[in-house]
Scaffold this active site. Structure first.
Site, mmCIF file in Angstrom:
data_model
loop_
_atom_site.group_PDB
_atom_site.id
_atom_site.type_symbol
_atom_site.label_atom_id
_atom_site.label_comp_id
_atom_site.label_asym_id
_atom_site.label_seq_id
_atom_site.Cartn_x
_atom_site.Cartn_y
_atom_site.Cartn_z
ATOM 1 N N HIS A 108 0.853 -1.189 0.000
ATOM 2 C CA HIS A 108 0.000 0.000 0.000
ATOM 3 C C HIS A 108 0.886 1.236 0.000
ATOM 4 C CE1 HIS A 108 -3.561 2.415 0.690
ATOM 5 N NE2 HIS A 108 -2.931 3.043 1.662
ATOM 6 N N ASP A 144 -6.800 -2.494 3.802
ATOM 7 C CA ASP A 144 -5.467 -2.006 4.177
ATOM 8 C C ASP A 144 -5.158 -2.233 5.655
ATOM 9 O OD1 ASP A 144 -5.045 -1.165 1.540
ATOM 10 O OD2 ASP A 144 -6.054 0.742 1.925
#
Length: 214
Positions: A108, A144
């Site tokens: 990410h 995430d």
């Protein structure tokens, strides 16, 4: 260890992983690359490296669960033991994530837990942060979220735009993801509770992997 890579776009992180796996002594092999988009440029990157590819177009499936079931079937048929999400722009169902718990990595473009989700670089600029970066983590059902394997720091410069910052963070991603993958395939990054314990090659405890500002 046989690795499956999920992509949706140009495959720049895929290319970095391919290069890493080609290094002498690397204990991982990319067995299959799957894209949910038929025209993803990353499919050509994989094919040029002689890696089998497959398109599983999410638009061909009535539900997220049936799409994920086909992903799961294809990965297992290829003998995949570890999944790497590399620019894969789909939210996976809780059932799929749990089937591959502690066997699926994602990268990410922020220093998690900061700036989860989309439009990361614009949000970082709006917040006025001076350091951002990228994170490799094990996947969990929440977006995430998951135990962090490694992070890299990237400075936010005066005059940065979302595009210039994104390019610098992507450069860091290409260095960090192979490092993190190496730790996992060597058994030196293990999930203990909901954190990652890192080990040196001799089995002793290692310091957290945090790459300084690039």
């Amino acid at each position: 260890m046989k690795i499956g890579v999920l992509i949706s776009g140009r495959g720049s992180n895929l290319a970095a992983l391919i290069e890493a796996c080609a290094e002498p002594g690397f204990r991982g092999q990319i067995a299959l690359v799957i894209s949910n988009r038929p025209k993803a440029e990353g499919l050509q990157v994989a094919a040029a490296a002689g890696i089998p590819t497959l398109v599983v177009d999410h638009q061909d499936f009535a539900s997220r669960e049936t799409f994920d079931a086909e992903l799961d079937r294809a990965l297992r048929a290829a003998g995949v033991e570890l999944i790497c999400n590399a620019g894969f722009m789909r939210i996976l169902s809780d059932g799929f994530v749990e089937k591959w718990r502690d066997r699926q990595l994602n990268i990410h473009p922020s220093l998690l837990p900061a700036f989860k989700g989309l439009h990361v670089h614009q949000r970082a600029l709006d917040a006025g942060v001076r350091i951002t970066g990228c994170t490799v983590h094990f996947v969990r059902p929440e977006m995430d979220e998951g135990p962090i394997v490694a992070q890299a720091a990237v400075p936010v410069l005066s005059g940065d735009t979302p595009e210039t910052l994104a390019a610098r963070v992507l450069e860091a991603e290409h260095k960090l993801y192979p490092l993190a993958l190496k730790l996992v395939v060597e058994g030196r990054a293990r999930v203990v509770g909901e954190q990652v314990a890192l080990l040196e090659a001799d089995g002793t405890e290692a310091a957290p992997l945090f790459v300084p500002a690039i």
